[in-house]
Design a protein around this motif. Structure first.
Motif: not given
Length: 128
Positions: A54-69
């Motif tokens: 219902g919003g725009s908040t996302t969470f990414l693991a440190d191991s992938v945050k520069d490569r995954f979305a």
């Protein structure tokens, strides 16, 4: 219950890209957490990415945050995981998960115990 179906897995070489899709159906609420986890052979299930539908908040693991979305198409109840610059260590079965905002105990968006709805998984293999 929410039914989840993953697709888009496959085999790629190092540096390649894949986009995983997770289609959700069933008892969907307006706001839910949806997430991607992965599990490699002999390893524990690892949280990769999550969002609130219902919003725009996302969470990414440190191991992938520069490569995954992670992203979503609210009209079709589909969540995507765009994976770029893939590495052999990204090889795993990738699972889609979902839970209501309120309800079962909350351990955080990238902790598997937080989620009570799971897909069957899709294999991602990255070769060197």
């Amino acid at each position: 219950q929410v039914q989840l179906e993953e697709s888009g897995g496959g085999s790629v070489q190092t540096g390649g890209s894949l986009r995983l899709s997770c289609g959700a159906s069933g008892h969907m609420e307006s706001d839910m957490y949806m997430a991607w986890f992965r599990q490699a052979p002999g390893k524990e299930r690892e949280g990769v990415a999550a969002l609130v539908t219902g919003g725009s908040t996302t969470f990414l693991a440190d191991s992938v945050k520069d490569r995954f979305a992670i992203s979503q198409d609210k009209a079709t109840n589909t969540v995507y995981l765009q994976m770029d610059s893939l590495k052999p260590e990204d090889t795993a079965i990738y699972y889609c998960a979902a839970r209501a905002i309120y309800g079962t105990t909350w351990y955080g968006p990238l902790t598997s115990r937080s989620y009570n709805n799971w897909g069957q998984g899709t294999q991602v293999t990255v070769s060197s």
